[in-house]
Scaffold this motif. Structure first.
Motif, mmCIF file in Angstrom:
data_model
loop_
_atom_site.group_PDB
_atom_site.id
_atom_site.type_symbol
_atom_site.label_atom_id
_atom_site.label_comp_id
_atom_site.label_asym_id
_atom_site.label_seq_id
_atom_site.Cartn_x
_atom_site.Cartn_y
_atom_site.Cartn_z
ATOM 1 N N GLU A 131 -32.830 -37.975 24.031
ATOM 2 C CA GLU A 131 -32.458 -36.926 23.084
ATOM 3 C C GLU A 131 -31.139 -36.274 23.500
ATOM 4 O O GLU A 131 -30.252 -36.046 22.664
ATOM 5 C CB GLU A 131 -33.554 -35.864 22.988
ATOM 6 C CG GLU A 131 -33.182 -34.712 22.074
ATOM 7 C CD GLU A 131 -34.140 -33.533 22.135
ATOM 8 O OE1 GLU A 131 -34.029 -32.660 21.261
ATOM 9 O OE2 GLU A 131 -34.991 -33.473 23.057
ATOM 10 N N ARG B 194 -26.606 -29.646 26.653
ATOM 11 C CA ARG B 194 -26.845 -29.541 25.205
ATOM 12 C C ARG B 194 -25.666 -28.817 24.561
ATOM 13 O O ARG B 194 -25.182 -27.821 25.101
ATOM 14 C CB ARG B 194 -28.112 -28.745 24.923
ATOM 15 C CG ARG B 194 -29.394 -29.484 25.176
ATOM 16 C CD ARG B 194 -30.592 -28.571 24.898
ATOM 17 N NE ARG B 194 -31.146 -28.782 23.585
ATOM 18 C CZ ARG B 194 -31.958 -29.786 23.257
ATOM 19 N NH1 ARG B 194 -32.275 -30.681 24.181
ATOM 20 N NH2 ARG B 194 -32.433 -29.897 22.060
ATOM 21 N N LYS C 179 -37.420 -26.325 27.693
ATOM 22 C CA LYS C 179 -36.553 -27.345 27.092
ATOM 23 C C LYS C 179 -35.397 -27.682 28.030
ATOM 24 O O LYS C 179 -34.766 -26.791 28.591
ATOM 25 C CB LYS C 179 -36.015 -26.820 25.759
ATOM 26 C CG LYS C 179 -35.062 -27.771 25.061
ATOM 27 C CD LYS C 179 -34.702 -27.336 23.655
ATOM 28 C CE LYS C 179 -33.835 -26.102 23.653
ATOM 29 N NZ LYS C 179 -33.322 -25.767 22.315
ATOM 30 N N CYS C 180 -35.137 -28.975 28.203
ATOM 31 C CA CYS C 180 -34.015 -29.406 29.035
ATOM 32 C C CYS C 180 -32.711 -29.059 28.329
ATOM 33 O O CYS C 180 -32.456 -29.502 27.219
ATOM 34 C CB CYS C 180 -34.092 -30.906 29.299
ATOM 35 S SG CYS C 180 -32.735 -31.476 30.341
ATOM 36 N N ARG D 40 -33.740 -26.099 32.714
ATOM 37 C CA ARG D 40 -34.643 -25.870 31.584
ATOM 38 C C ARG D 40 -34.645 -24.405 31.196
ATOM 39 O O ARG D 40 -34.662 -23.533 32.048
ATOM 40 C CB ARG D 40 -36.064 -26.303 31.933
ATOM 41 C CG ARG D 40 -36.182 -27.790 32.158
ATOM 42 C CD ARG D 40 -37.631 -28.207 32.413
ATOM 43 N NE ARG D 40 -37.701 -29.642 32.563
ATOM 44 C CZ ARG D 40 -37.768 -30.511 31.555
ATOM 45 N NH1 ARG D 40 -37.808 -30.062 30.318
ATOM 46 N NH2 ARG D 40 -37.811 -31.800 31.788
ATOM 47 N N CYS E 213 -32.395 -31.019 36.539
ATOM 48 C CA CYS E 213 -32.579 -30.673 35.133
ATOM 49 C C CYS E 213 -32.677 -29.158 35.012
ATOM 50 O O CYS E 213 -33.497 -28.528 35.676
ATOM 51 C CB CYS E 213 -33.844 -31.332 34.597
ATOM 52 S SG CYS E 213 -34.194 -30.980 32.865
ATOM 53 N N GLU F 187 -36.770 -37.061 26.551
ATOM 54 C CA GLU F 187 -35.836 -35.935 26.671
ATOM 55 C C GLU F 187 -34.436 -36.440 27.029
ATOM 56 O O GLU F 187 -33.437 -35.951 26.488
ATOM 57 C CB GLU F 187 -36.300 -34.950 27.751
ATOM 58 C CG GLU F 187 -37.511 -34.137 27.406
ATOM 59 C CD GLU F 187 -37.959 -33.279 28.576
ATOM 60 O OE1 GLU F 187 -38.111 -32.063 28.366
ATOM 61 O OE2 GLU F 187 -38.125 -33.819 29.703
ATOM 62 N N ILE G 22 -37.379 -35.252 34.261
ATOM 63 C CA ILE G 22 -37.097 -35.276 32.834
ATOM 64 C C ILE G 22 -37.818 -36.496 32.270
ATOM 65 O O ILE G 22 -37.921 -37.516 32.959
ATOM 66 C CB ILE G 22 -35.575 -35.351 32.551
ATOM 67 C CG1 ILE G 22 -35.293 -35.195 31.050
ATOM 68 C CG2 ILE G 22 -34.967 -36.615 33.108
ATOM 69 C CD1 ILE G 22 -33.820 -35.036 30.717
#
Length: 139
Positions: free
Chosen positions: A16, A72, A49-50, A45, A43, A13, A9
């Motif tokens: 974020e 997320r 996008k992670c 994905r 990670c 990222e 990562i």
């Protein structure tokens, strides 16, 4: 859910993700140093996008610290946190030498204690242990 699993990562990222879940922020260069010294990183994905991250820090003696379990917000409640924790515990168990025993610690985000109890963690204080403690130090 379909996702790719990587062991990398970027610091950007990472920061974020911290921001998205309301965790404290610090300089990107500091994040880069921490990521560089991470023992195990997982990670998840989706479309590059992670969407979920796990970090484990281990002295390869008896101390293991689960530093980050971040999903997320729009992907929470879909089993990714559980999959990340299973990844961490599998990594730890697979690296134990015969007869070894390690103490795995973490600092649960407020309100997430019940999640970690499902994996065998207990809250402190209890009859045998004092409170977990921490301190932020700033230069």
């Amino acid at each position: 859910m379909d996702y790719e699993i990587t062991d990398t990562i970027t610091p950007q990222e990472y920061m974020e993700l911290r921001q998205l879940v309301g965790w404290s922020l610090f300089p990107v260069e500091q994040a880069a140093e921490g990521l560089k010294r991470t023992t195990h990183l997982c990670c998840f994905r989706k479309d590059g996008k992670c969407i979920g991250l796990l970090r484990v820090l281990w002295d390869h003696g008896y101390v293991v610290y689960i530093a980050d379990v971040i999903v997320r917000p729009e992907y929470q409640g879909q089993g990714l946190g559980r999959a990340l924790m299973n990844n961490a515990l599998e990594y730890i168990r697979s690296n134990l030498k015969p007869g070894w025993r390690v103490m795995v610690s973490l600092m649960a985000a407020k309100g997430k204690e019940e999640f970690y109890k499902k994996f065998g963690f207990f809250t402190r204080p209890d009859e045998e242990h004092g409170s977990g403690m921490c301190q932020w130090i700033q230069a």
